[in-house]
Write a protein that holds these residues in place. Structure first.
Motif, PDB file in Angstrom:
ATOM      1  N   MET A   2     -44.437  44.336  -8.940  1.00  0.00           N
ATOM      2  CA  MET A   2     -43.740  44.844  -7.975  1.00  0.00           C
ATOM      3  C   MET A   2     -43.644  46.518  -8.227  1.00  0.00           C
ATOM      4  SD  MET A   2     -41.908  44.565  -5.303  1.00  0.00           S
ATOM      5  CE  MET A   2     -40.339  45.167  -4.534  1.00  0.00           C
ATOM      6  N   ILE A   3     -43.639  46.899  -9.420  1.00  0.00           N
ATOM      7  CA  ILE A   3     -43.217  48.130  -9.719  1.00  0.00           C
ATOM      8  C   ILE A   3     -44.612  49.045  -9.202  1.00  0.00           C
ATOM      9  CG2 ILE A   3     -44.144  48.139 -12.053  1.00  0.00           C
ATOM     10  CD1 ILE A   3     -41.437  50.320 -11.148  1.00  0.00           C
ATOM     11  N   GLU A   4     -45.744  48.380  -9.342  1.00  0.00           N
ATOM     12  CA  GLU A   4     -46.989  48.963  -8.821  1.00  0.00           C
ATOM     13  C   GLU A   4     -46.916  49.239  -7.479  1.00  0.00           C
ATOM     14  OE1 GLU A   4     -47.135  46.280 -10.561  1.00  0.00           O
ATOM     15  OE2 GLU A   4     -47.933  46.827 -12.607  1.00  0.00           O
ATOM     16  N   THR A   5     -46.623  48.404  -6.722  1.00  0.00           N
ATOM     17  CA  THR A   5     -46.395  48.614  -5.270  1.00  0.00           C
ATOM     18  C   THR A   5     -45.611  49.650  -5.043  1.00  0.00           C
ATOM     19  OG1 THR A   5     -46.893  46.299  -4.806  1.00  0.00           O
ATOM     20  CG2 THR A   5     -45.486  47.491  -2.912  1.00  0.00           C
ATOM     21  N   ILE A   6     -44.452  49.698  -5.591  1.00  0.00           N
ATOM     22  CA  ILE A   6     -43.237  50.829  -5.465  1.00  0.00           C
ATOM     23  C   ILE A   6     -43.905  52.378  -5.664  1.00  0.00           C
ATOM     24  CG2 ILE A   6     -41.163  51.892  -6.283  1.00  0.00           C
ATOM     25  CD1 ILE A   6     -40.156  48.808  -6.564  1.00  0.00           C
ATOM     26  N   LEU A   7     -44.617  52.177  -7.044  1.00  0.00           N
ATOM     27  CA  LEU A   7     -45.295  53.642  -7.237  1.00  0.00           C
ATOM     28  C   LEU A   7     -46.554  53.787  -6.378  1.00  0.00           C
ATOM     29  CD1 LEU A   7     -45.491  52.965 -11.124  1.00  0.00           C
ATOM     30  CD2 LEU A   7     -44.089  54.517  -9.835  1.00  0.00           C
ATOM     31  N   PHE A   8     -47.141  52.960  -5.844  1.00  0.00           N
ATOM     32  CA  PHE A   8     -48.057  53.277  -4.793  1.00  0.00           C
ATOM     33  C   PHE A   8     -47.860  53.848  -3.464  1.00  0.00           C
ATOM     34  CE2 PHE A   8     -50.670  51.716  -1.088  1.00  0.00           C
ATOM     35  CZ  PHE A   8     -51.922  52.534  -1.337  1.00  0.00           C
ATOM     36  N   VAL A   9     -46.487  53.344  -2.918  1.00  0.00           N
ATOM     37  CA  VAL A   9     -46.021  53.635  -1.848  1.00  0.00           C
ATOM     38  C   VAL A   9     -45.367  55.112  -1.949  1.00  0.00           C
ATOM     39  CG1 VAL A   9     -43.869  53.289  -0.344  1.00  0.00           C
ATOM     40  CG2 VAL A   9     -45.356  51.492  -0.839  1.00  0.00           C
ATOM     41  N   ILE A  10     -44.775  55.397  -3.118  1.00  0.00           N
ATOM     42  CA  ILE A  10     -44.067  56.614  -3.541  1.00  0.00           C
ATOM     43  C   ILE A  10     -45.383  57.844  -3.521  1.00  0.00           C
ATOM     44  CG2 ILE A  10     -43.078  58.100  -5.154  1.00  0.00           C
ATOM     45  CD1 ILE A  10     -41.307  55.470  -5.945  1.00  0.00           C
ATOM     46  N   SER A  11     -46.271  57.478  -4.395  1.00  0.00           N
ATOM     47  CA  SER A  11     -47.547  58.362  -4.572  1.00  0.00           C
ATOM     48  C   SER A  11     -48.297  58.467  -3.017  1.00  0.00           C
ATOM     49  CB  SER A  11     -48.442  57.983  -5.352  1.00  0.00           C
ATOM     50  OG  SER A  11     -49.202  56.848  -5.061  1.00  0.00           O
ATOM     51  N   SER A  12     -48.131  57.508  -2.370  1.00  0.00           N
ATOM     52  CA  SER A  12     -48.922  57.953  -0.835  1.00  0.00           C
ATOM     53  C   SER A  12     -48.087  58.615   0.115  1.00  0.00           C
ATOM     54  CB  SER A  12     -49.066  56.094  -0.202  1.00  0.00           C
ATOM     55  OG  SER A  12     -49.905  55.416  -1.104  1.00  0.00           O
ATOM     56  N   PHE A  13     -46.770  58.364  -0.241  1.00  0.00           N
ATOM     57  CA  PHE A  13     -45.889  59.416   0.550  1.00  0.00           C
ATOM     58  C   PHE A  13     -46.022  60.657   0.254  1.00  0.00           C
ATOM     59  CE2 PHE A  13     -41.866  61.590   0.717  1.00  0.00           C
ATOM     60  CZ  PHE A  13     -41.603  61.713   2.211  1.00  0.00           C
ATOM     61  N   TRP A  14     -46.238  61.008  -1.047  1.00  0.00           N
ATOM     62  CA  TRP A  14     -46.365  62.363  -1.893  1.00  0.00           C
ATOM     63  C   TRP A  14     -47.669  63.131  -1.287  1.00  0.00           C
ATOM     64  CZ3 TRP A  14     -42.440  65.177  -2.258  1.00  0.00           C
ATOM     65  CH2 TRP A  14     -41.243  64.820  -2.815  1.00  0.00           C
ATOM     66  N   VAL A  15     -48.697  62.225  -1.187  1.00  0.00           N
ATOM     67  CA  VAL A  15     -49.881  62.796  -0.767  1.00  0.00           C
ATOM     68  C   VAL A  15     -50.055  63.146   0.709  1.00  0.00           C
ATOM     69  CG1 VAL A  15     -52.718  61.912  -0.607  1.00  0.00           C
ATOM     70  CG2 VAL A  15     -51.050  61.625  -2.672  1.00  0.00           C
ATOM     71  N   GLY A  16     -49.373  62.191   1.399  1.00  0.00           N
ATOM     72  CA  GLY A  16     -49.296  62.448   2.933  1.00  0.00           C
ATOM     73  C   GLY A  16     -48.449  63.570   3.237  1.00  0.00           C
ATOM     74  N   LEU A  17     -47.389  63.570   2.643  1.00  0.00           N
ATOM     75  CA  LEU A  17     -46.436  65.114   2.615  1.00  0.00           C
ATOM     76  C   LEU A  17     -47.060  66.178   2.236  1.00  0.00           C
ATOM     77  CD1 LEU A  17     -43.617  65.627   3.497  1.00  0.00           C
ATOM     78  CD2 LEU A  17     -42.809  65.418   1.091  1.00  0.00           C
TER      79      LEU A  17
END
Length: 103
Positions: free
Chosen positions: A1-16
């Motif tokens: 679960m923590i991997e999914t959250i970290l993936f979503v956060i890092s994807s958001f920052w890369v997109g931003l």
């Protein structure tokens, strides 16, 4: 679960970071909008979506290792750098035309 959250956060920052920092896409969009009007934006977005979709398909097909290989990085770097140089040249050439229109 923590991997999914970290993936979503890092994807958001890369997109931003791609959306906030001005770069070649913004430069081309502004330049083409001046030349071609409103239609330039949707055409550029469609081209960008097509490229991103092709990369996603390649990665989902299990060929992501090809993109991450050293020869691919070299080829992508050479082609990408050449395109950026060409775009810069074309925009600088068109600057004379734009200054004639403005003045």
């Amino acid at each position: 679960m923590i991997e999914t959250i970290l993936f979503v956060i890092s994807s958001f920052w890369v997109g931003l970071s791609g959306a906030v920092v001005p770069g070649p896409m913004l430069t081309v969009t502004i330049s083409d909008s001046v030349k071609k009007g409103f239609i330039a934006g949707p055409i550029i977005v469609l081209g960008h979506i097509t490229t991103e979709l092709a990369l996603i398909i390649v990665i989902l097909a299990g060929l992501g290792w090809i993109i991450g290989s050293q020869p691919a990085a070299l080829i992508i770097g050479i082609i990408g750098g050449s395109v950026l140089l060409f775009m810069g040249y074309e925009i600088s050439r068109s600057n004379e035309k734009l200054s004639d229109i403005i003045s």
